[in-house]
Design a protein around this motif. Structure first.
Motif, PDB file in Angstrom:
ATOM      1  N   GLU A 374      39.037  33.603  37.973  1.00  0.00           N
ATOM      2  CA  GLU A 374      37.622  33.880  37.719  1.00  0.00           C
ATOM      3  C   GLU A 374      37.423  34.940  36.646  1.00  0.00           C
ATOM      4  O   GLU A 374      36.291  35.214  36.251  1.00  0.00           O
ATOM      5  N   ALA A 375      38.502  35.556  36.176  1.00  0.00           N
ATOM      6  CA  ALA A 375      38.391  36.685  35.254  1.00  0.00           C
ATOM      7  C   ALA A 375      38.142  36.211  33.825  1.00  0.00           C
ATOM      8  O   ALA A 375      38.671  35.186  33.391  1.00  0.00           O
ATOM      9  N   ALA A 376      37.321  36.981  33.092  1.00  0.00           N
ATOM     10  CA  ALA A 376      37.095  36.706  31.669  1.00  0.00           C
ATOM     11  C   ALA A 376      38.169  37.359  30.812  1.00  0.00           C
ATOM     12  O   ALA A 376      38.502  36.867  29.736  1.00  0.00           O
ATOM     13  N   THR A 377      38.722  38.477  31.275  1.00  0.00           N
ATOM     14  CA  THR A 377      39.817  39.162  30.592  1.00  0.00           C
ATOM     15  C   THR A 377      40.783  39.702  31.645  1.00  0.00           C
ATOM     16  O   THR A 377      40.400  39.917  32.798  1.00  0.00           O
ATOM     17  N   LEU A 378      42.020  39.945  31.226  1.00  0.00           N
ATOM     18  CA  LEU A 378      43.022  40.543  32.104  1.00  0.00           C
ATOM     19  C   LEU A 378      43.436  41.927  31.641  1.00  0.00           C
ATOM     20  O   LEU A 378      44.204  42.606  32.315  1.00  0.00           O
ATOM     21  N   GLY A 379      42.951  42.326  30.473  1.00  0.00           N
ATOM     22  CA  GLY A 379      43.391  43.591  29.892  1.00  0.00           C
ATOM     23  C   GLY A 379      43.098  44.794  30.758  1.00  0.00           C
ATOM     24  O   GLY A 379      43.886  45.745  30.803  1.00  0.00           O
ATOM     25  N   GLU A 380      41.948  44.790  31.457  1.00  0.00           N
ATOM     26  CA  GLU A 380      41.602  45.941  32.292  1.00  0.00           C
ATOM     27  C   GLU A 380      42.639  46.161  33.389  1.00  0.00           C
ATOM     28  O   GLU A 380      43.109  47.286  33.611  1.00  0.00           O
ATOM     29  N   ALA A 381      42.999  45.085  34.089  1.00  0.00           N
ATOM     30  CA  ALA A 381      43.972  45.199  35.175  1.00  0.00           C
ATOM     31  C   ALA A 381      45.358  45.536  34.643  1.00  0.00           C
ATOM     32  O   ALA A 381      46.068  46.380  35.204  1.00  0.00           O
ATOM     33  N   LEU A 382      45.768  44.880  33.552  1.00  0.00           N
ATOM     34  CA  LEU A 382      47.082  45.171  32.980  1.00  0.00           C
ATOM     35  C   LEU A 382      47.138  46.598  32.444  1.00  0.00           C
ATOM     36  O   LEU A 382      48.169  47.276  32.557  1.00  0.00           O
ATOM     37  N   GLY A 383      46.035  47.059  31.860  1.00  0.00           N
ATOM     38  CA  GLY A 383      46.003  48.425  31.347  1.00  0.00           C
ATOM     39  C   GLY A 383      46.163  49.452  32.454  1.00  0.00           C
ATOM     40  O   GLY A 383      46.877  50.452  32.294  1.00  0.00           O
ATOM     41  N   LEU A 384      45.501  49.226  33.597  1.00  0.00           N
ATOM     42  CA  LEU A 384      45.646  50.153  34.718  1.00  0.00           C
ATOM     43  C   LEU A 384      47.079  50.161  35.229  1.00  0.00           C
ATOM     44  O   LEU A 384      47.651  51.225  35.516  1.00  0.00           O
ATOM     45  N   ALA A 385      47.687  48.977  35.348  1.00  0.00           N
ATOM     46  CA  ALA A 385      49.069  48.899  35.826  1.00  0.00           C
ATOM     47  C   ALA A 385      50.013  49.659  34.904  1.00  0.00           C
ATOM     48  O   ALA A 385      50.944  50.347  35.367  1.00  0.00           O
ATOM     49  N   MET A 386      49.782  49.589  33.596  1.00  0.00           N
ATOM     50  CA  MET A 386      50.640  50.288  32.651  1.00  0.00           C
ATOM     51  C   MET A 386      50.401  51.791  32.671  1.00  0.00           C
ATOM     52  O   MET A 386      51.340  52.590  32.665  1.00  0.00           O
ATOM     53  N   GLU A 387      49.140  52.191  32.707  1.00  0.00           N
ATOM     54  CA  GLU A 387      48.827  53.626  32.677  1.00  0.00           C
ATOM     55  C   GLU A 387      49.318  54.336  33.932  1.00  0.00           C
ATOM     56  O   GLU A 387      49.807  55.470  33.864  1.00  0.00           O
ATOM     57  N   GLN A 388      49.196  53.702  35.080  1.00  0.00           N
ATOM     58  CA  GLN A 388      49.593  54.332  36.335  1.00  0.00           C
ATOM     59  C   GLN A 388      50.997  53.926  36.776  1.00  0.00           C
ATOM     60  O   GLN A 388      51.448  54.362  37.835  1.00  0.00           O
ATOM     61  N   GLN A 389      51.669  53.121  35.954  1.00  0.00           N
ATOM     62  CA  GLN A 389      53.013  52.632  36.288  1.00  0.00           C
ATOM     63  C   GLN A 389      53.028  52.018  37.698  1.00  0.00           C
ATOM     64  O   GLN A 389      53.861  52.349  38.535  1.00  0.00           O
ATOM     65  N   LEU A 390      52.074  51.120  37.920  1.00  0.00           N
ATOM     66  CA  LEU A 390      51.921  50.423  39.191  1.00  0.00           C
ATOM     67  C   LEU A 390      52.420  48.994  39.023  1.00  0.00           C
ATOM     68  O   LEU A 390      51.743  48.171  38.401  1.00  0.00           O
ATOM     69  N   PRO A 391      53.600  48.672  39.544  1.00  0.00           N
ATOM     70  CA  PRO A 391      54.175  47.346  39.302  1.00  0.00           C
ATOM     71  C   PRO A 391      53.303  46.217  39.871  1.00  0.00           C
ATOM     72  O   PRO A 391      52.730  46.340  40.958  1.00  0.00           O
ATOM     73  N   VAL A 392      53.211  45.127  39.128  1.00  0.00           N
ATOM     74  CA  VAL A 392      52.493  43.937  39.588  1.00  0.00           C
ATOM     75  C   VAL A 392      53.456  43.104  40.431  1.00  0.00           C
ATOM     76  O   VAL A 392      54.482  42.628  39.933  1.00  0.00           O
ATOM     77  N   ALA A 393      53.134  42.950  41.711  1.00  0.00           N
ATOM     78  CA  ALA A 393      54.012  42.201  42.618  1.00  0.00           C
ATOM     79  C   ALA A 393      53.658  40.719  42.634  1.00  0.00           C
ATOM     80  O   ALA A 393      54.538  39.854  42.539  1.00  0.00           O
ATOM     81  N   TYR A 394      52.349  40.420  42.774  1.00  0.00           N
ATOM     82  CA  TYR A 394      51.914  39.019  42.867  1.00  0.00           C
ATOM     83  C   TYR A 394      50.621  38.837  42.072  1.00  0.00           C
ATOM     84  O   TYR A 394      49.882  39.797  41.815  1.00  0.00           O
ATOM     85  N   VAL A 395      50.376  37.585  41.717  1.00  0.00           N
ATOM     86  CA  VAL A 395      49.141  37.200  41.031  1.00  0.00           C
ATOM     87  C   VAL A 395      48.530  36.042  41.796  1.00  0.00           C
ATOM     88  O   VAL A 395      49.201  35.018  42.031  1.00  0.00           O
ATOM     89  N   ALA A 396      47.277  36.191  42.209  1.00  0.00           N
ATOM     90  CA  ALA A 396      46.562  35.138  42.935  1.00  0.00           C
ATOM     91  C   ALA A 396      45.476  34.569  42.033  1.00  0.00           C
ATOM     92  O   ALA A 396      44.664  35.323  41.491  1.00  0.00           O
ATOM     93  N   ASP A 397      45.474  33.255  41.875  1.00  0.00           N
ATOM     94  CA  ASP A 397      44.507  32.639  40.955  1.00  0.00           C
ATOM     95  C   ASP A 397      43.783  31.457  41.590  1.00  0.00           C
ATOM     96  O   ASP A 397      43.547  30.436  40.953  1.00  0.00           O
ATOM     97  N   GLY A 398      43.427  31.575  42.857  1.00  0.00           N
ATOM     98  CA  GLY A 398      42.673  30.523  43.531  1.00  0.00           C
ATOM     99  C   GLY A 398      42.614  30.769  45.024  1.00  0.00           C
ATOM    100  O   GLY A 398      43.157  31.756  45.537  1.00  0.00           O
ATOM    101  N   GLN A 399      41.948  29.879  45.758  1.00  0.00           N
ATOM    102  CA  GLN A 399      41.755  30.034  47.192  1.00  0.00           C
ATOM    103  C   GLN A 399      42.752  29.239  48.031  1.00  0.00           C
ATOM    104  O   GLN A 399      42.828  29.433  49.250  1.00  0.00           O
ATOM    105  N   ARG A 400      43.527  28.369  47.427  1.00  0.00           N
ATOM    106  CA  ARG A 400      44.424  27.522  48.200  1.00  0.00           C
ATOM    107  C   ARG A 400      45.586  28.317  48.781  1.00  0.00           C
ATOM    108  O   ARG A 400      46.191  29.136  48.087  1.00  0.00           O
ATOM    109  N   ILE A 401      45.859  28.086  50.055  1.00  0.00           N
ATOM    110  CA  ILE A 401      46.946  28.766  50.769  1.00  0.00           C
ATOM    111  C   ILE A 401      48.056  27.749  51.015  1.00  0.00           C
ATOM    112  O   ILE A 401      47.807  26.690  51.612  1.00  0.00           O
ATOM    113  N   PRO A 402      49.288  28.044  50.597  1.00  0.00           N
ATOM    114  CA  PRO A 402      49.772  29.228  49.878  1.00  0.00           C
ATOM    115  C   PRO A 402      49.985  28.975  48.397  1.00  0.00           C
ATOM    116  O   PRO A 402      50.695  29.728  47.728  1.00  0.00           O
TER     117      PRO A 402
END
Length: 445
Positions: A374-402
């Motif tokens: 649903e995102a228009a850009t990903l830069g905001e989230a990626l920028g926070l992860a880089m600035e705070q050195q917060l590793p990205v564990a998973y990416v969810a891109d829909g409602q279907r389980i799993p």
């Protein structure tokens, strides 16, 4: 002459409204803070008052006025109200008034009349009853200064971007692309220093994306394969419960349901634990609720024989005392619990950063980016992860389980961010606002 008032949430937005409607030749003749934002009064074809020769006998009056202004400023510095003077901002009017007095201009006379018309008290009464400057008046002064500073930063930001765009077109092109990705301005500035010597724009862009991929922290191993207790924390609506269901189903499909348990600390939303119980019945795994009768430590002790325990938490406001209690309960478990911060990729950078500050007390080992579809850009989230050195564990891109869940991979995330941005670049006004923000941060620091 055309005069119009403009209302906006902040000074930059108001300046943009003025430029869009009246053009760059418009003059700002007044500004003030109002409920909900700022008010600007702009004029087109505005002619400033012309200087006229001083009238006979005005020199002495101007000299007296100058002495009163200097005395008022000295009293203000000592924390007292001057015996005779205005309640307007001396910092804004003091220098211009003194210069006008020295020149003996009609502009000075107009300012004098304004100062005296705002508040005039008998000199004897003011001298007998000196009063300290009121808090409201000081707040008004600070608000006026802040408004002018914001206006000045906006103008300087536009000038700074104009210089870069004119004299450094290669760097300006890269600036536009990085900002359009949604990356924070400071991170863009840092990345651009790494390709400062590259003259070819295409090569520089490829190197920038490579640096971005390498600098993005990700978890190399899949966290649920390690086992243990994993808690999902994050703001309301980030998708914690749905993501927990995806993780549980992912593990059950691979290892079976006998070594998995679900725990919920969300007793604040109506039916929140029922949603998790329904998931538990579908996956055939036990579900427990942490409440006043059952603490987190007791529930985890009950599930001590399970290889994987997934804990769902409540999304609460930052000021909610229940949030601090919930985070304290998680932190009390120490290294026994691995915490993942769930962030919605649709959120603005400031919202993401606020979530990080609210939940960093429980020491998250990584983050999960949700609602990527649903995102228009990903830069905001990626920028926070880089600035705070917060590793990205998973990416969810829909409602279907799993199905709609994947591990975080640096180059894939950067490629997706570039794909969302397309071939468009940031507009000049956006870049001017970015440079104004950089100037503001430099002044604040």
């Amino acid at each position: 002459m055309r005069v119009k008032r403009f209302f906006a949430a902040d000074m930059r937005s108001a300046m943009k409204l003025v430029r869009d409607e009246m053009g760059a030749d418009a003059s700002i003749i007044a500004n003030r803070r109002v409920a909900g934002g700022v008010e600007l009064t702009a004029a087109l074809d505005y002619e400033a008052p012309r200087l006229t020769p001083p009238t006979p006998g005005l020199d002495l009056e101007l000299k007296k006025t100058q002495e009163r202004i200097l005395s008022a400023r000295a009293s203000l510095e000592e924390g007292e109200r001057p015996a005779e003077g205005p309640s307007v901002n001396r910092q804004l009017f003091g220098d211009s008034m003194r210069q006008a007095a020295e020149q003996g201009s009609a502009v000075a006379q107009g300012l004098i009349e304004r100062l005296h018309s705002e508040r005039a008290a008998p000199a004897a009464e003011a001298a007998a009853h000196p009063a300290p400057v009121g808090g409201e008046e000081l707040d008004a002064m600070r608000s006026e200064i802040a408004g002018l500073r914001e206006m000045l930063e906006s103008q300087l930001g536009g000038l700074a971007w104009g210089q870069v765009n004119q004299h450094q077109p290669r760097q300006a092109s890269l600036w536009r692309k990085l900002i359009h990705l949604g990356l924070p301005a400071e991170l863009c500035k840092e990345l651009l220093t790494k390709v400062a010597e590259v003259t070819d724009v295409r090569q520089a862009w490829r190197l920038l994306l490579a640096h971005l991929s390498q600098g993005l922290p990700v978890l190399r191993d899949e966290l649920i394969e390690r086992g243990g207790v994993i808690a999902l924390v994050g703001p309301t609506g980030a998708g914690k419960t749905t993501t927990l269901g995806k993780l549980a189903a992912r593990y059950v499909l691979k290892h079976g349901s006998q070594n998995v348990a679900l725990v919920t600390m969300d007793t604040y939303r109506i039916g929140a634990h029922e949603q998790l119980r329904t998931l538990g019945r579908i996956l055939n795994v036990p579900v427990r609720v942490v409440d006043e009768q059952n603490s987190l430590a007791e529930v985890l002790e009950e599930f001590g024989n399970k290889r994987l325990v997934l804990v769902d938490t409540a999304g609460l406001q930052a000021q909610d005392p229940h949030l601090r209690g919930q985070l304290s309960e998680l932190a009390a478990q120490g290294a026994r619990v691995s915490t993942l911060l769930v962030l919605a990729a649709t959120s603005q950078y400031r919202v993401l950063k606020a979530a990080w500050h609210n939940y960093r007390g429980c020491n998250p080992v990584g983050c999960i980016l949700t609602k990527v579809d649903e995102a228009a850009t990903l830069g905001e989230a990626l920028g926070l992860a880089m600035e705070q050195q917060l590793p990205v564990a998973y990416v969810a891109d829909g409602q279907r389980i799993p199905d709609d869940l994947a591990r975080g991979v640096g180059h894939q995330l950067v490629s997706r961010a570039v794909g969302l941005a397309g071939n468009e670049t940031a507009e000049d006004q956006t870049m001017a606002d970015v440079f104004a923000g950089i100037l503001h941060n430099q002044r604040a620091s």
